[in-house]
Design an enzyme around this catalytic site. Structure first.
Site, short mmCIF file in Angstrom:
data_model
loop_
_atom_site.label_atom_id
_atom_site.label_comp_id
_atom_site.label_asym_id
_atom_site.label_seq_id
_atom_site.Cartn_x
_atom_site.Cartn_y
_atom_site.Cartn_z
N THR A 67 0.84 -1.20 0.00
CA THR A 67 0.00 0.00 0.00
C THR A 67 0.87 1.25 0.00
OG1 THR A 67 -1.69 -1.23 1.20
CG2 THR A 67 -1.93 1.16 1.16
N LYS A 95 -7.91 9.02 23.07
CA LYS A 95 -7.48 9.65 24.32
C LYS A 95 -6.53 10.82 24.09
CE LYS A 95 -7.51 5.23 26.67
NZ LYS A 95 -6.53 4.17 26.75
N HIS A 144 -10.47 -1.13 4.14
CA HIS A 144 -9.30 -0.91 3.29
C HIS A 144 -9.84 -0.62 1.89
CE1 HIS A 144 -5.32 -0.99 1.85
NE2 HIS A 144 -4.87 -2.11 2.37
#
Ligand code: NCD
Length: 317
Positions: A67, A95, A144
Site C-alpha cells: 500500500t 485519548k 481498506h
C-alpha cells in the site's frame, strides 16, 4: 475537509476516501477507466507530469509494503512528490491529541494524505480534522477501500465481468479488513459471496446482514471443499496475527487453509486466485506458476488504481 467544485464525471474531486460505502457503480466504472489510462502511462512513457507540484503525505502507523510503496510510486509516476512517514508510534486517537495534531501539521505541507492506522474509525477522525482529502489506507480491522477497488478492478480485468460471479473468501474473515471492504463493494453487483472460515474467524454478522439486506446470496462454511468447485474468484487471506489477544488461539487457527496445486485441481479452469498479500503460508509457492494465480497482477493493479485515485481527488483526471 472543505467542499470544492466537482469536475463533471469525477465525483472524487476534493473528497475523502474512507469507506467503500461511499461508492456507486458509476464511480467504479469511472475510476477503472482512469486506471486503464494510468496503466498506459506506466507501461508506455513511465511517467507524466499530471500531478507536478502536488505533495502526498503517506502517514503509516502500521507496517506496509504494497500500500505505501504503490502510493509513493503512483505519486512519483504522476510527477508529484511524497512525504513518507512510516511506523509512527502513537497514543490512542480517542485519548490523545496525537493524530489530529499530526494531520493538522501535514495538511500545511501537502495536498492529500494517505493514512494507515491500527484503530477502526481513525481515518474518519483524521478526515474530520483535515481540510485536504484523506484516503484510508487501512484502519485497524475496519476498512481498506483502496484495496477493495484494486481487487474489484483485478476481477474485472481477469474475468471480463463482475455480475454473475461466485466469490469465495477464505481465511481470517473476522479481522481481515480487505474482505470487509471487498464484500461490501461486491454487493453493488449481482454476485454470490461464500465465506469460508473457522468458527472463531467468521465474517462479522453485521457485514453478512448488510450483504443480505442488499439481496446478495451468501453462504458460510468452515470447509473449503464444499464451495471450491463453484468459485470464480478464490480470495485468500492471511490470518491476522497482530489482531489476536490470545496467541495460543492464533497458533491453533493459523494453518486452517493452505491452497496448493492439489487444491486447484478441484477448481474451475477459468477462475482466479487472489490474495491482498503478504502471504504467510496460505498459498504454496507452487501455485504461483498456475495461470489462475492473479495475486501478482493484483498488486500491480494497485499502482494503477492509486494513480487514478490521486489524480481524481486532486481534480486532474
Ligand atoms: C492487507 C492489509 O494491510 O490489510 N495488506 C495489504 O494492504 N495489501 C492484508 C494483510 O495485511 O493481511
Amino acid at each position: 475537509m472543505i467542499t470544492m467544485t466537482p469536475i463533471p464525471g469525477n465525483s472524487f474531486y476534493g473528497r475523502d476516501i474512507l469507506s467503500v460505502d461511499q461508492f456507486a457503480r458509476d464511480d467504479l466504472e469511472y475510476i477503472f477507466g482512469v486506471a486503464e489510462g494510468m496503466r498506459d502511462i506506466a507501461r508506455g512513457p513511465g511517467s507524466s507530469d499530471l500531478l507536478r507540484g502536488k505533495v502526498l503525505s503517506c502517514l503509516f502507523y502500521e507496517p506496509s509494503t504494497r500500500t505505501s510503496s504503490s502510493f509513493v510510486a503512483a505519486m512519483s509516476r504522476l510527477g508529484g512528490s511524497v512525504i513518507p512517514i512510516n511506523e509512527v508510534h502513537y497514543s490512542s486517537v480517542t485519548k490523545g491529541e496525537s493524530l489530529p495534531d499530526t494531520i493538522r501539521t501535514l495538511e500545511c505541507y501537502s495536498d492529500v494524505i494517505v493514512l494507515r492506522h491500527p484503530e477502526t474509525g481513525s481515518a474518519r477522525i483524521a478526515a474530520d480534522f483535515a481540510r485536504i482529502p484523506v484516503i484510508n489506507g487501512g484502519d485497524g480491522i475496519g476498512e481498506h477501500p483502496t484495496q477493495a477497488l484494486l481487487d474489484l478492478f483485478t476481477i474485472q480485468e481477469e474475468l471480463g465481468h463482475i455480475d454473475g460471479l461466485s466469490v469465495v473468501m477464505v481465511g481470517d474473515l473476522k479481522y481481515g479488513r480487505t474482505v470487509h471492504s471487498l464484500a461490501r463493494l461486491l454487493s453493488l453487483y449481482n454476485v454470490r459471496i461464500l465465506c469460508v472460515a473457522p468458527d472463531v474467524l467468521r465474517m462479522p454478522d453485521r457485514i453478512i446482514a448488510q450483504l443480505q439486506e442488499r439481496g446478495i446470496p451468501t453462504g458460510e462454511t468452515a470447509d473449503l471443499n464444499v464451495v471450491l468447485a463453484d468459485a470464480d474468484v478464490l480470495y485468500v487471506t492471511r490470518v491476522q496475527k497482530e489482531r489476536f489477544e490470545d496467541q495460543a488461539l492464533y497458533e491453533r487457527v493459523k494453518g486452517s487453509y493452505v491452497i496448493t496445486p492439489q487444491t486447484l485441481r478441484r477448481a474451475k479452469e477459468k477462475m482466479v486466485v487472489m490474495h491482498p498479500l503478504p502471504r504467510v503460508g496460505e498459498i504454496s509457492y507452487e501455485v504461483d506458476s498456475d495461470p489462475r494465480a492473479a495475486y501478482f497482477r493484483q498488486m500491480e493493479n494497485g499502482m494503477y488504481i492509486r494513480m487514478a485515485l490521486l489524480a481524481a481527488v486532486l481534480g486532474k483526471t
